[in-house]
Design an enzyme around this catalytic site. Structure first.
Site, PDB file in Angstrom:
ATOM      1  N   TYR A  48     -36.715  31.694  67.436  1.00 49.63           N
ATOM      2  CA  TYR A  48     -35.695  32.098  66.467  1.00 49.63           C
ATOM      3  C   TYR A  48     -34.324  31.948  67.104  1.00 49.63           C
ATOM      4  CZ  TYR A  48     -32.999  34.936  63.200  1.00 49.63           C
ATOM      5  OH  TYR A  48     -32.057  35.360  62.294  1.00 49.63           O
ATOM      6  N   ASP A  62     -20.298  39.344  65.517  1.00 49.78           N
ATOM      7  CA  ASP A  62     -21.050  38.706  64.438  1.00 49.78           C
ATOM      8  C   ASP A  62     -20.447  39.081  63.091  1.00 49.78           C
ATOM      9  OD1 ASP A  62     -22.999  37.413  62.980  1.00 49.78           O
ATOM     10  OD2 ASP A  62     -24.463  39.038  63.150  1.00 49.78           O
ATOM     11  N   ASP A  89     -30.448  31.123  61.902  1.00 51.91           N
ATOM     12  CA  ASP A  89     -29.661  31.961  60.996  1.00 51.91           C
ATOM     13  C   ASP A  89     -28.435  31.168  60.551  1.00 51.91           C
ATOM     14  OD1 ASP A  89     -27.995  33.846  59.846  1.00 51.91           O
ATOM     15  OD2 ASP A  89     -28.023  35.230  61.546  1.00 51.91           O
ATOM     16  N   ASP A  91     -26.277  32.224  58.258  1.00 55.11           N
ATOM     17  CA  ASP A  91     -25.324  33.148  57.640  1.00 55.11           C
ATOM     18  C   ASP A  91     -25.298  32.952  56.115  1.00 55.11           C
ATOM     19  OD1 ASP A  91     -24.782  34.301  60.059  1.00 55.11           O
ATOM     20  OD2 ASP A  91     -22.900  33.253  60.388  1.00 55.11           O
ATOM     21  N   HIS A 116     -32.456  30.432  57.405  1.00 58.71           N
ATOM     22  CA  HIS A 116     -32.329  31.418  56.337  1.00 58.71           C
ATOM     23  C   HIS A 116     -30.859  31.581  55.990  1.00 58.71           C
ATOM     24  CE1 HIS A 116     -31.045  34.752  58.997  1.00 58.71           C
ATOM     25  NE2 HIS A 116     -32.062  34.478  59.792  1.00 58.71           N
ATOM     26  N   GLU A 118     -28.194  34.062  53.538  1.00 58.52           N
ATOM     27  CA  GLU A 118     -28.182  35.436  53.028  1.00 58.52           C
ATOM     28  C   GLU A 118     -27.270  35.606  51.820  1.00 58.52           C
ATOM     29  OE1 GLU A 118     -25.191  37.420  56.310  1.00 58.52           O
ATOM     30  OE2 GLU A 118     -27.035  36.425  56.933  1.00 58.52           O
ATOM     31  N   CYS A 126     -22.706  41.640  60.381  1.00 52.68           N
ATOM     32  CA  CYS A 126     -24.029  41.880  60.954  1.00 52.68           C
ATOM     33  C   CYS A 126     -24.839  42.746  59.996  1.00 52.68           C
ATOM     34  CB  CYS A 126     -23.905  42.558  62.310  1.00 52.68           C
ATOM     35  SG  CYS A 126     -25.476  43.139  62.990  1.00 52.68           S
ATOM     36  N   ARG A 161     -32.526  35.351  52.780  1.00 56.22           N
ATOM     37  CA  ARG A 161     -32.370  36.708  53.307  1.00 56.22           C
ATOM     38  C   ARG A 161     -31.576  37.527  52.293  1.00 56.22           C
ATOM     39  NH1 ARG A 161     -29.131  38.520  58.864  1.00 56.22           N
ATOM     40  NH2 ARG A 161     -27.909  40.135  57.829  1.00 56.22           N
ATOM     41  N   GLU A 191     -33.723  42.290  54.810  1.00 58.19           N
ATOM     42  CA  GLU A 191     -33.050  42.882  55.968  1.00 58.19           C
ATOM     43  C   GLU A 191     -32.949  44.396  55.859  1.00 58.19           C
ATOM     44  OE1 GLU A 191     -32.554  43.017  58.866  1.00 58.19           O
ATOM     45  OE2 GLU A 191     -30.672  42.082  59.495  1.00 58.19           O
ATOM     46  N   ASN A 213     -37.649  41.826  60.628  1.00 58.41           N
ATOM     47  CA  ASN A 213     -36.668  41.763  61.702  1.00 58.41           C
ATOM     48  C   ASN A 213     -36.778  43.010  62.570  1.00 58.41           C
ATOM     49  OD1 ASN A 213     -34.452  41.372  63.340  1.00 58.41           O
ATOM     50  ND2 ASN A 213     -32.934  41.776  61.739  1.00 58.41           N
TER      51      ASN A 213
END
Length: 305
Positions: A48, A62, A89, A91, A116, A118, A126, A161, A191, A213
Site C-alpha cells: 500500500y 497530509d 492513495d 486523494d 482509491h 475519496e 487526513c 473511499r 474510512e 484501515n
C-alpha cells in the site's frame, strides 16, 4: 535484480484474484522503494502507498499539498521494486472529473495495480483529523464514473473511499457506499469506522470487496487480521506503520548520539549490513557485473591513429 519482471497487467490480475480468494489481503504501507522490497520478502500479499506517507516523505502535512506528478513518480519508484501488486492513495483525484480521468491514466502508466479516490472536498484532510468535509452524492459519483471510464486496463482497480462516517454517521456511510458501487466502484474503503459491528454493517450493505484501515493513533480501534476476516473484510492496510516505526527508531538513535556520543548500544536494533545487502540482492548485481566486464579485447582490433 533492478526492477520487478512481473508486468503491471499481471499484478492487476493478482490483485483481483487476491480480493476474490476469500483470504484477507494484507497490504502494509511502504514508505520508500526499499521497504516495498521488504514487504515482499516477508510474504505479504501486496503493498500500500499512503498519501499521508507521501506527504510526510516530502516533509509536508497530509492536507492535499502533494501533486499528481509527485504521487505518480514516487509510487512508480515503489511499485516497480516489487512483484506484488501496489495500490495508491489518490486523494480526491487532484481536481475535477477530467483531472480524475488524467490521474487514473497516469497511475496506470506508473505501474500501479489500483488506487482509491475519496469523497472529501478539495483540498482534502487526513481521514483521522477533525473538521473534514465531504462532497455531495453527485460530485462523489462523478469522480468514480470518471475514474472507471478513463481506465484503459479493466483490471486496474478503482476503489472508492468514503469519509462520510465521521461527518454524518454510519447510515450515511452505508448509503454513500451503495451509490458508489452503483457508479462503478470495484471496491469500497469506508474510512474511520467505529467498531467491528460497523464493518459488518458495511459488509451487509454492498457486495464488492471492502478495505479496512488499521492506522495507529487514529479515530478507529485497532483490530487483528483475524477479527477483520471474521466480519468479511477483504483487505487490510497498515498505511503509516512502517514509517512510524522507522522514524521512532531514528529519533531514538539521534538521541543516543546526543546523550551517549555513540550508537553502539543500539546495534541490536539496526538492520545488519548483511541483511541490507541480501535485501538489495548485491550478489546478483555482482554476478551480472562480472559477466559483462569479464572480457578481453579482440587482438585484431587496432586503435585509431
Amino acid at each position: 535484480m533492478l526492477y520487478s519482471r512481473v508486468s503491471a497487467a499481471d499484478k492487476r490480475i493478482a490483485l483481483r484474484a487476491g480480493l476474490a480468494s476469500g483470504v484477507l489481503q494484507r497490504y502494509p504501507g511502504a514508505f520508500n522503494p526499499l521497504s516495498a522490497k521488504l514487504i515482499q520478502n516477508k510474504g505479504f500479499e501486496g503493498v500500500y502507498i499512503s498519501g499521508a506517507v507521501l506527504s510526510a516523505d516530502l516533509g509536508l502535512p497530509d492536507i492535499g499539498l502533494t501533486t499528481l506528478t509527485e504521487v505518480a513518480g514516487r509510487s512508480q519508484q515503489m511499485a516497480r521494486m516489487t512483484d506484488l501488486p501496489a495500490i495508491v492513495d489518490a486523494d480526491t483525484g487532484f481536481g475535477e472529473p477530467m483531472n480524475v480521468a488524467r490521474t487514473i491514466q497516469t497511475l496506470e502508466d506508473a505501474g500501479l495495480a489500483g488506487m482509491h479516490i475519496e469523497d472529501q472536498v478539495n483540498p482534502k484532510r487526513c481521514g483521522h483529523l477533525d473538521g473534514k468535509q465531504v462532497v455531495d452524492d453527485d460530485t462523489a459519483i462523478k469522480r468514480i464514473r470518471a475514474a472507471v471510464d478513463a481506465r484503459r486496463d479493466p483490471n486496474f482497480l478503482v476503489m472508492a473511499r468514503t469519509d462520510i462516517r465521521a461527518v454524518d454517521g454510519l447510515d450515511a456511510a452505508l448509503d454513500r457506499a451503495r451509490k458508489l458501487v452503483d457508479a462503478g466502484a470495484d471496491a469500497i474503503f469506508p474510512e474511520a469506522m467505529g467498531s467491528l459491528a460497523e464493518f459488518e454493517a458495511m459488509r451487509a450493505a454492498v457486495d464488492v470487496p471492502l478495505l479496512a484501515n488499521m492506522t495507529e493513533f487514529g479515530k478507529g480501534q485497532l483490530f487483528t487480521v483475524d477479527e477483520l476476516a471474521n466480519v468479511g473484510m477483504n483487505m487490510v492496510i497498515f498505511p503509516v506503520s512502517l514509517l512510524r516505526l522507522a522514524m521512532g527508531a531514528a529519533d531514538r538513535g539521534l538521541d543516543s548520539i546526543l546523550q551517549q556520543g555513540t550508537l553502539e548500544p543500539m546495534l541490536g536494533e539496526m538492520q545488519h549490513r548483511a541483511d541490507l545487502y541480501e535485501l538489495l540482492e548485491y550478489s546478483e548485481y555482482s554476478h551480472f557485473d562480472s559477466g559483462i566486464f569479464d572480457f578481453t579485447l579482440n587482438p585484431h582490433i587496432t586503435s585509431k591513429v
